[in-house]
Design a protein around this motif. Structure first.
Motif, mmCIF file in Angstrom:
data_model
loop_
_atom_site.group_PDB
_atom_site.id
_atom_site.type_symbol
_atom_site.label_atom_id
_atom_site.label_comp_id
_atom_site.label_asym_id
_atom_site.label_seq_id
_atom_site.Cartn_x
_atom_site.Cartn_y
_atom_site.Cartn_z
ATOM 1 N N ILE A 210 -3.089 5.593 -6.213
ATOM 2 C CA ILE A 210 -3.755 4.323 -6.692
ATOM 3 C C ILE A 210 -4.295 3.372 -5.551
ATOM 4 O O ILE A 210 -5.107 1.953 -6.136
ATOM 5 C CB ILE A 210 -2.890 4.020 -8.295
ATOM 6 C CG1 ILE A 210 -1.657 2.537 -7.617
ATOM 7 C CG2 ILE A 210 -2.739 4.584 -9.356
ATOM 8 C CD1 ILE A 210 -0.740 1.881 -8.098
ATOM 9 N N GLN A 211 -4.477 3.578 -4.748
ATOM 10 C CA GLN A 211 -4.625 2.973 -3.769
ATOM 11 C C GLN A 211 -5.921 2.652 -3.918
ATOM 12 O O GLN A 211 -7.062 3.515 -3.080
ATOM 13 C CB GLN A 211 -4.471 3.507 -2.020
ATOM 14 C CG GLN A 211 -4.811 2.519 -1.004
ATOM 15 C CD GLN A 211 -4.001 1.371 -0.097
ATOM 16 O OE1 GLN A 211 -2.877 1.443 -1.647
ATOM 17 N NE2 GLN A 211 -4.480 0.603 0.948
ATOM 18 N N PRO A 212 -6.853 0.983 -3.757
ATOM 19 C CA PRO A 212 -8.298 1.258 -3.893
ATOM 20 C C PRO A 212 -9.010 1.185 -2.915
ATOM 21 O O PRO A 212 -8.078 0.950 -1.711
ATOM 22 C CB PRO A 212 -8.082 0.076 -4.559
ATOM 23 C CG PRO A 212 -6.998 -0.740 -4.051
ATOM 24 C CD PRO A 212 -6.100 0.219 -3.948
ATOM 25 N N ALA A 213 -10.573 1.742 -2.327
ATOM 26 C CA ALA A 213 -10.893 1.792 -1.168
ATOM 27 C C ALA A 213 -11.002 0.119 -0.472
ATOM 28 O O ALA A 213 -10.959 -1.053 -1.463
ATOM 29 C CB ALA A 213 -12.474 2.053 -1.784
ATOM 30 N N LYS B 170 -2.052 -1.628 -12.906
ATOM 31 C CA LYS B 170 -1.784 0.512 -12.220
ATOM 32 C C LYS B 170 -0.674 -0.243 -11.021
ATOM 33 O O LYS B 170 -0.150 1.186 -11.055
ATOM 34 C CB LYS B 170 -2.714 1.061 -11.616
ATOM 35 C CG LYS B 170 -4.219 1.213 -11.910
ATOM 36 C CD LYS B 170 -5.398 0.880 -10.794
ATOM 37 C CE LYS B 170 -6.973 1.641 -11.935
ATOM 38 N NZ LYS B 170 -7.972 1.307 -11.401
ATOM 39 N N LEU B 171 0.120 -1.224 -10.496
ATOM 40 C CA LEU B 171 0.673 -1.519 -9.778
ATOM 41 C C LEU B 171 1.835 -0.994 -10.609
ATOM 42 O O LEU B 171 3.007 -1.239 -10.854
ATOM 43 C CB LEU B 171 0.875 -2.629 -9.104
ATOM 44 C CG LEU B 171 0.048 -2.809 -7.684
ATOM 45 C CD1 LEU B 171 0.487 -3.830 -7.203
ATOM 46 C CD2 LEU B 171 0.926 -0.963 -7.016
ATOM 47 N N GLN B 172 2.122 -2.288 -11.797
ATOM 48 C CA GLN B 172 2.869 -2.031 -12.977
ATOM 49 C C GLN B 172 3.962 -1.290 -13.458
ATOM 50 O O GLN B 172 4.411 -0.759 -13.714
ATOM 51 C CB GLN B 172 2.057 -3.376 -14.149
ATOM 52 C CG GLN B 172 3.583 -3.140 -15.175
ATOM 53 C CD GLN B 172 3.453 -4.861 -16.172
ATOM 54 O OE1 GLN B 172 2.440 -4.147 -16.888
ATOM 55 N NE2 GLN B 172 3.738 -5.771 -16.402
ATOM 56 N N GLU B 173 2.401 0.326 -13.994
ATOM 57 C CA GLU B 173 2.513 1.644 -14.519
ATOM 58 C C GLU B 173 3.164 2.369 -13.224
ATOM 59 O O GLU B 173 4.139 3.313 -13.299
ATOM 60 C CB GLU B 173 1.560 2.244 -15.130
ATOM 61 C CG GLU B 173 0.949 1.205 -16.129
ATOM 62 C CD GLU B 173 -0.867 2.243 -16.377
ATOM 63 O OE1 GLU B 173 -1.201 2.640 -15.813
ATOM 64 O OE2 GLU B 173 -1.366 1.608 -17.486
ATOM 65 N N ALA B 174 2.968 2.287 -12.165
ATOM 66 C CA ALA B 174 3.053 2.419 -11.341
ATOM 67 C C ALA B 174 5.055 2.066 -10.835
ATOM 68 O O ALA B 174 5.557 3.383 -9.746
ATOM 69 C CB ALA B 174 2.254 3.205 -10.356
ATOM 70 N N SER C 34 0.479 -1.312 -0.164
ATOM 71 C CA SER C 34 -0.365 -0.172 0.036
ATOM 72 C C SER C 34 1.128 0.983 -0.016
ATOM 73 O O SER C 34 0.228 2.749 -0.691
ATOM 74 C CB SER C 34 -0.722 0.125 1.529
ATOM 75 O OG SER C 34 0.201 -0.123 2.423
ATOM 76 N N ASP C 35 2.159 1.019 0.180
ATOM 77 C CA ASP C 35 3.015 2.518 0.054
ATOM 78 C C ASP C 35 3.151 2.904 -1.389
ATOM 79 O O ASP C 35 3.202 4.050 -1.005
ATOM 80 C CB ASP C 35 4.298 1.618 0.850
ATOM 81 C CG ASP C 35 5.167 0.395 0.869
ATOM 82 O OD1 ASP C 35 6.585 0.765 0.180
ATOM 83 O OD2 ASP C 35 4.633 -0.570 0.703
ATOM 84 N N VAL C 36 3.481 2.047 -1.928
ATOM 85 C CA VAL C 36 3.802 1.942 -3.629
ATOM 86 C C VAL C 36 1.819 2.191 -4.411
ATOM 87 O O VAL C 36 2.019 3.093 -4.892
ATOM 88 C CB VAL C 36 4.127 0.287 -3.911
ATOM 89 C CG1 VAL C 36 4.277 1.209 -5.929
ATOM 90 C CG2 VAL C 36 5.626 0.131 -3.867
ATOM 91 N N ALA C 37 1.423 2.053 -3.914
ATOM 92 C CA ALA C 37 0.407 2.582 -4.103
ATOM 93 C C ALA C 37 -0.680 3.098 -3.236
ATOM 94 O O ALA C 37 -0.899 4.482 -4.453
ATOM 95 C CB ALA C 37 -1.373 1.647 -4.280
#
Length: 527
Positions: A197-200, A216-220, A189-192
């Motif tokens: 992009i951290q989801p609900a 989304k993680l891959q892009e981030a 979640s630190d990366v998200a």
């Protein structure tokens, strides 16, 4: 405790309370927090034992899994001193066997040689099914209520002895925990959060949701591995989606039944749409690099890789989503989400972690008396589970913590392998991994309506008449099935067709007929 699942990390994972356990935990909360177990004082223990018992001293040999911790012998000497002071005149010799194949093989060899050890740890993911099938464990129908009445009462209230009963004989002592290991997914979640992009909370519930978020993680973080679940982990997610019960723990690899089918029809997983959907999804994920390209050669446990920051995404469970993650970097944080919450999923079997008494043991009565004491005595429980206060653990506000300078990797006793069979919800203390009331919440989760008891719990297939076909099935799976489940074939649909044909040639129809006959007989015996 997962396979675990750490062998705690990889295999096991664990377990929980029943309604009895919940009540006991609640009633003993203050008592547990105030109790401060220590090793009996040297010298005084011997005189106390002499004053309270006149029975002959015997030595009990126990076998557990994993590596032997450095303080083990000292702790179990303290355990011996304590139970002697209570009238049980026994010493303990504690042996360990590495987990995995060596554990099952060693137990089977020892049993065949006529060894008369007394108790060992086991589970349906280790040697329990083979050992119980060959009569290696003692029948406890008469001994259990006589020598361990308190433990027997708990089993009666929970209704868990049926799982450990073979041909009418109680052959093991299941754990008294309750849990469900239905799939979750967790992510860094630190990366998200840094990428906005951290989801609900609990909004990722399907494979499609996982797929979108993984992109989304891959892009981030394009320079980091995603670690999308593959193989058996991805298979479990798809089985949950379609409410299928895996029969592999019962001795039938990659066969399933539909939890909504009251006739319990046995099906090979590859013949279901479930498998074809998995193959197509895995193919996309592998091609796009979301399933790691080294998935078949990288043998490192996914949980370990996640904790060490090598992957951003991992399969999980309720336990390991809500336990305190011990990341290698304290700046890392984790979030998770329950997948397919509206689908049925069976609770973890009472056979996940068991204690079993060797059929050749000469001291089964003493073993059962010890286990009965463990069911009722907080001080003894703390000695067995955590060790000697100040040496192997410290107690802070009721929490059992590692002494300064120790952690899970350097512990001299805590988190010893095989302890899970002895977990008692009424006595379990908070730890740095499992906080206050953690196991209460685990039990509550396992009691939710869609978390159900396994309708075939305690059933084991007799595969003698189909052993050659099962060997061929496993060989075909090793050659092609694992490739499909990792997403490697370029044409997943064609590969599934090829796989089905090869499994039919290997004799899958004969296997299904035999498995179905045995399931039908088991179900009929329960009516």
């Amino acid at each position: 405790m997962l396979k675990p699942v750490r062998i705690r990390n990889a295999m096991l994972s664990l377990t929980l309370l029943t309604s009895f356990g919940l009540a006991a935990c609640s009633n003993n909360g203050n008592q547990a927090a105030d109790s401060s177990p220590k090793a009996p004082a040297s010298g005084s223990s011997a005189s106390a034992a002499a004053a309270t018992t006149t029975e002959e001293e015997v030595t009990l040999r126990f076998y557990f899994g994993g590596d032997k911790k450095s303080a083990t012998d000292e702790v179990w000497k303290a355990v011996s001193d304590y139970v002697k002071s209570k009238g049980l005149n026994v010493n303990f010799v504690i042996n360990t066997i590495p987990f995995g194949d060596p554990y099952a093989e060693k137990l089977l060899v020892m049993s065949s040689s006529g060894d008369d050890w007394d108790l060992n740890f086991d589970g349906d993911w280790l040697a329990y099914r083979q050992m119980s099938a060959k009569g290696a464990y003692m029948t406890l129908n008469d001994l259990l209520p006589k020598y361990a009445p308190n433990l027997y009462k708990v089993y009666q209230e929970q209704g868990t002895l049926a799982a450990a009963t073979v041909n009418g004989n109680i052959v093991a002592l299941p754990w008294t925990m309750k849990m469900n290991q239905r799939p979750y997914v967790k992510w860094r979640s630190d990366v998200a959060t840094a990428a906005n992009i951290q989801p609900a909370d609990n909004s990722i519930q399907t494979v499609e949701d996982m797929y979108d978020f993984a992109h989304k993680l891959q892009e981030a973080a394009p320079d980091q591995k995603i670690g999308f679940p593959a193989g058996s982990a991805l298979m479990e997610i798809f089985r949950t989606r379609d409410e299928l019960l895996d029969l592999s723990p019962m001795g039938a690899n990659q066969f399933v039944i539909d939890l909504n089918d009251s006739t319990y029809q046995v099906k090979p997983i590859e013949q279901l749409q479930t498998y074809r959907d998995l193959a197509v999804y895995a193919g996309k994920l592998y091609k796009e690099g979301i399933i790691n390209k080294d998935v078949l050669v990288d043998k490192e446990d996914a949980a370990t890789k996640y904790r060490n920051g090598k992957i951003l995404f991992a399969n999980s469970s309720h336990e390991w989503t809500y336990a305190t993650e011990t990341f290698s970097d304290p700046t890392f944080t984790s979030s998770g989400s329950l997948l397919y919450p509206d689908k049925k999923h069976v609770n973890r079997t009472a056979l996940a972690n068991v204690a079993a008494i060797n059929a050749n043991s000469k001291h089964a009565d003493r073993v059962l008396r010890f286990l009965d004491m463990l069911e009722t005595d907080q001080t003894l429980y703390d000695l067995v589970q955590y060790g000697i206060e100040g040496k192997t653990y410290v107690l802070e506000d009721g929490m059992a913590k590692y002494p300064d300078g120790m952690d899970s990797t350097t512990s001299n006793y805590m988190e010893w392998g095989g302890q899970w069979a002895f977990w008692k919800p009424q006595f379990m203390r908070p730890t740095e991994t499992y906080g206050q009331d953690f196991w209460v919440k685990e039990a509550e989760f396992a009691s939710e309506p869609n978390n159900i008891n396994n309708p075939l719990d305690g059933f084991t297939f007799n595969t003698e008449s189909i052993k050659n076909e099962l060997v061929q099935r496993d060989q075909v799976h090793s050659e092609l099935g694992v490739q499909i489940e990792a997403g490697i074939p370029k044409n997943p649909e064609a590969s599934v067709d090829e796989y089905i044909a090869k499994q039919q040639k290997a004799g899958v129809d004969k296997v299904v007929a035999e498995l179905q006959k045995q399931v039908d007989a088991f179900v009929a015996s329960k009516k």
